[in-house]
Design an enzyme around this catalytic site. Structure first.
Site, PDB file in Angstrom:
ATOM      1  N   ARG A  12       0.837  -1.218   0.000  1.00 48.70           N
ATOM      2  CA  ARG A  12       0.000   0.000   0.000  1.00 48.70           C
ATOM      3  C   ARG A  12       0.866   1.259   0.000  1.00 48.70           C
ATOM      4  NH1 ARG A  12      -3.483  -3.617   3.040  1.00 48.70           N
ATOM      5  NH2 ARG A  12      -1.776  -3.727   4.505  1.00 48.70           N
ATOM      6  N   MET A  13       1.868   1.304   0.897  1.00 52.76           N
ATOM      7  CA  MET A  13       2.707   2.502   0.963  1.00 52.76           C
ATOM      8  C   MET A  13       3.679   2.570  -0.209  1.00 52.76           C
ATOM      9  SD  MET A  13       2.034   4.813   3.038  1.00 52.76           S
ATOM     10  CE  MET A  13       3.536   5.739   2.763  1.00 52.76           C
ATOM     11  N   THR A 100       6.423   0.050  11.085  1.00 56.05           N
ATOM     12  CA  THR A 100       6.124   0.089  12.515  1.00 56.05           C
ATOM     13  C   THR A 100       6.142  -1.327  13.094  1.00 56.05           C
ATOM     14  OG1 THR A 100       3.754  -0.033  12.040  1.00 56.05           O
ATOM     15  CG2 THR A 100       4.714   2.172  12.289  1.00 56.05           C
ATOM     16  N   ASN A 124       4.985   7.939  11.604  1.00 59.03           N
ATOM     17  CA  ASN A 124       3.985   8.664  10.813  1.00 59.03           C
ATOM     18  C   ASN A 124       4.686   9.843  10.140  1.00 59.03           C
ATOM     19  OD1 ASN A 124       1.771  10.355   9.973  1.00 59.03           O
ATOM     20  ND2 ASN A 124       0.502   9.022  11.239  1.00 59.03           N
ATOM     21  N   PHE A 125       4.693   9.840   8.818  1.00 54.62           N
ATOM     22  CA  PHE A 125       5.420  10.875   8.082  1.00 54.62           C
ATOM     23  C   PHE A 125       4.530  12.061   7.692  1.00 54.62           C
ATOM     24  CE2 PHE A 125       8.678   7.635   7.641  1.00 54.62           C
ATOM     25  CZ  PHE A 125       9.836   8.400   7.683  1.00 54.62           C
ATOM     26  N   HIS A 158      -7.556   2.071  12.297  1.00 56.80           N
ATOM     27  CA  HIS A 158      -6.854   1.696  11.068  1.00 56.80           C
ATOM     28  C   HIS A 158      -7.617   0.600  10.329  1.00 56.80           C
ATOM     29  CE1 HIS A 158      -3.337   3.783  12.794  1.00 56.80           C
ATOM     30  NE2 HIS A 158      -2.957   3.923  11.529  1.00 56.80           N
ATOM     31  N   LYS A 162      -4.033  -4.094   9.117  1.00 56.33           N
ATOM     32  CA  LYS A 162      -2.871  -3.626   9.896  1.00 56.33           C
ATOM     33  C   LYS A 162      -2.430  -4.686  10.889  1.00 56.33           C
ATOM     34  CE  LYS A 162      -1.013   0.259  12.470  1.00 56.33           C
ATOM     35  NZ  LYS A 162       0.236   0.222  11.695  1.00 56.33           N
ATOM     36  N   THR A 169       2.186   5.137  15.515  1.00 56.26           N
ATOM     37  CA  THR A 169       1.893   6.564  15.747  1.00 56.26           C
ATOM     38  C   THR A 169       1.284   6.767  17.131  1.00 56.26           C
ATOM     39  OG1 THR A 169       1.494   6.816  13.400  1.00 56.26           O
ATOM     40  CG2 THR A 169       0.669   8.572  14.818  1.00 56.26           C
TER      41      THR A 169
HETATM   42  P1  NAD Z   1       1.565  -3.709   2.967  1.00 58.13           P
HETATM   43  O1  NAD Z   1       1.294  -5.025   3.606  1.00 58.13           O
HETATM   44  O2  NAD Z   1       0.575  -3.164   2.005  1.00 58.13           O
HETATM   45  O3  NAD Z   1       2.989  -3.751   2.230  1.00 58.13           O
HETATM   46  C1  NAD Z   1       4.104  -4.413   2.793  1.00 58.13           C
HETATM   47  C2  NAD Z   1       5.170  -4.582   1.722  1.00 58.13           C
HETATM   48  O4  NAD Z   1       6.283  -5.267   2.326  1.00 58.13           O
HETATM   49  C3  NAD Z   1       4.707  -5.438   0.533  1.00 58.13           C
HETATM   50  O5  NAD Z   1       5.269  -4.924  -0.662  1.00 58.13           O
HETATM   51  C4  NAD Z   1       5.314  -6.802   0.852  1.00 58.13           C
HETATM   52  O6  NAD Z   1       5.569  -7.567  -0.331  1.00 58.13           O
HETATM   53  C5  NAD Z   1       6.628  -6.384   1.491  1.00 58.13           C
HETATM   54  N1  NAD Z   1       7.134  -7.487   2.293  1.00 58.13           N
HETATM   55  C6  NAD Z   1       6.492  -8.161   3.286  1.00 58.13           C
HETATM   56  N2  NAD Z   1       7.258  -9.179   3.723  1.00 58.13           N
HETATM   57  C7  NAD Z   1       8.409  -9.146   2.992  1.00 58.13           C
HETATM   58  C8  NAD Z   1       9.592  -9.938   2.967  1.00 58.13           C
HETATM   59  N3  NAD Z   1       9.765 -10.972   3.797  1.00 58.13           N
HETATM   60  N4  NAD Z   1      10.567  -9.600   2.091  1.00 58.13           N
HETATM   61  C9  NAD Z   1      10.439  -8.562   1.245  1.00 58.13           C
HETATM   62  N5  NAD Z   1       9.326  -7.770   1.206  1.00 58.13           N
HETATM   63  C10 NAD Z   1       8.327  -8.066   2.078  1.00 58.13           C
HETATM   64  O7  NAD Z   1       1.798  -2.682   4.194  1.00 58.13           O
HETATM   65  P2  NAD Z   1       1.669  -1.096   4.168  1.00 58.13           P
HETATM   66  O8  NAD Z   1       0.288  -0.714   4.538  1.00 58.13           O
HETATM   67  O9  NAD Z   1       2.303  -0.545   2.951  1.00 58.13           O
HETATM   68  O10 NAD Z   1       2.545  -0.737   5.458  1.00 58.13           O
HETATM   69  C11 NAD Z   1       3.910  -1.115   5.534  1.00 58.13           C
HETATM   70  C12 NAD Z   1       4.480  -0.620   6.862  1.00 58.13           C
HETATM   71  O11 NAD Z   1       4.468   0.819   6.882  1.00 58.13           O
HETATM   72  C13 NAD Z   1       3.687  -1.059   8.110  1.00 58.13           C
HETATM   73  O12 NAD Z   1       4.582  -1.301   9.158  1.00 58.13           O
HETATM   74  C14 NAD Z   1       2.821   0.164   8.425  1.00 58.13           C
HETATM   75  O13 NAD Z   1       2.444   0.251   9.770  1.00 58.13           O
HETATM   76  C15 NAD Z   1       3.781   1.268   8.053  1.00 58.13           C
HETATM   77  N6  NAD Z   1       3.167   2.566   7.734  1.00 58.13           N
HETATM   78  C16 NAD Z   1       3.853   3.646   8.147  1.00 58.13           C
HETATM   79  C17 NAD Z   1       3.408   4.903   7.804  1.00 58.13           C
HETATM   80  C18 NAD Z   1       4.229   6.102   8.226  1.00 58.13           C
HETATM   81  O14 NAD Z   1       3.874   7.254   7.894  1.00 58.13           O
HETATM   82  N7  NAD Z   1       5.351   5.887   8.904  1.00 58.13           N
HETATM   83  C19 NAD Z   1       2.246   5.071   7.063  1.00 58.13           C
HETATM   84  C20 NAD Z   1       1.570   3.925   6.635  1.00 58.13           C
HETATM   85  C21 NAD Z   1       2.059   2.661   6.972  1.00 58.13           C
END
Ligand code: NAD
Length: 269
Positions: A12-13, A100, A124-125, A158, A162, A169
């Site tokens: 997603r991100m 996270t 959280n960015f 969320h 999640k 956050t």
């Molecule tokens: P998601 O599940 O949609 O995406 C996760 C990605 O990681 C996928 O591309 C998946 O293929 C990859 N991945 C998972 N296991 C893997 C492995 N073993 N090897 C290689 N790649 C692997 O998750 P998301 O919603 O994009 O969120 C990802 C992270 O970012 C979470 O920890 C979420 O809490 C965090 N997040 C942070 C912010 C922020 O602003 N800091 C905002 C949104 C989400």
């Protein structure tokens, strides 16, 4: 031109980051990495993100991909973040990570790596959550004569996919409030106090989490004193707020010396 490697490129991100690159003409996607079993391997990262063709095939070979990049932007899972951090140290690359749910040992690895390379880590960015932090510190300052009287609660909502709870956050906001009010977070933040019996302990910081549908992310902090309460709420309507903040952090950290930085540094640096 800053050459970016994005891990979790089909998440997603990751997809939102690739879409947001349109607003950052000085950044270019050079590598997109995902997990070995992904259905998107060998596909164009731009097309997978629902954008124009990027000319970059999604790969599972992180080590090889890192050779082409100036910086890595990582939103994945804690184990990948740790491996990516170690690679950044080996290759001398800065890192932006938003993953996270890291445990203490994983967090320690990042802190150690920051002695050798520049890392921005934020749960959280979005700029709005940074503004929330500023307000929390101001409220604590306004109550500096009796900070123990402020009753603090944090709520978050969320999407149902999640993995971690409370959200990174929510924990971060709790830590900011604890620091500002002079409370020991580890002693005063019972993360499951909803399930506990009995009255809320004095100075406890409570957390409540909801997982619902495809909610992008909502955080509310409540400060209550006898007779009244104040609520500050941040709502993310799309992941673009996080993605733009992370890319802003990438541009910023590419010019920094080694160290572990947060969004506060990016916003004020
Ligand atoms: P998601 O599940 O949609 O995406 C996760 C990605 O990681 C996928 O591309 C998946 O293929 C990859 N991945 C998972 N296991 C893997 C492995 N073993 N090897 C290689 N790649 C692997 O998750 P998301 O919603 O994009 O969120 C990802 C992270 O970012 C979470 O920890 C979420 O809490 C965090 N997040 C942070 C912010 C922020 O602003 N800091 C905002 C949104 C989400």
């Amino acid at each position: 031109m800053l050459k970016l490697l994005i891990t979790g490129a089909d998440g997603r991100m990751g997809k939102t980051l690739i879409a947001a690159l349109n607003d950052f003409p000085d950044c270019r996607l050079v590598a997109a990495v995902t997990e070995a079993g992904s259905a998107h391997l060998e596909q164009d990262a731009g097309l997978v993100a629902g954008c124009a063709e990027a000319g970059v095939s999604i790969t599972a070979d992180l080590d090889r991909a890192a050779k082409t990049a100036d910086i890595i932007v990582d939103f994945t899972v804690p184990e990948v973040t740790v491996r990516t951090t170690e690679l950044c140290v080996q290759q001398g690359l800065p890192l932006v990570t938003g993953t996270t749910g890291l445990n203490k040992a994983q967090q320690k690895t990042l802190a150690k790596a920051a002695g050798q390379t520049a890392i921005v880590q934020a749960p959280n960015f979005s700029p709005g959550v940074y503004w929330m932090e500023v307000l929390i510190r101001q409220i604590a300052t306004l109550n500096a004569d009796a900070p123990e009287l402020l009753d603090v609660e944090i709520f978050e909502v969320h999407h149902r996919q999640k993995i971690d709870a409370p959200s990174g956050t929510a924990l971060h906001l709790g830590q900011v409030a604890a620091d500002a009010l002079g409370r020991d977070f580890d002693k005063n933040a019972p993360l499951n106090h909803q399930a506990a019996q009995g009255a809320k302990a004095k100075e406890a910081i409570g957390f409540a989490c909801t997982r619902s549908g495809d909610a992008v992310g909502e955080h509310k902090i409540t400060f209550a004193v006898p007779g009244e309460s104040l609520h500050i709420t941040h709502q993310a309507f799309s992941r673009h707020a996080f993605a733009r903040g992370a890319l802003q952090a990438a541009v910023w950290v590419s010019r920094q010396k080694s160290g572990l930085y947060g969004m506060r540094d990016v916003m004020t640096g």
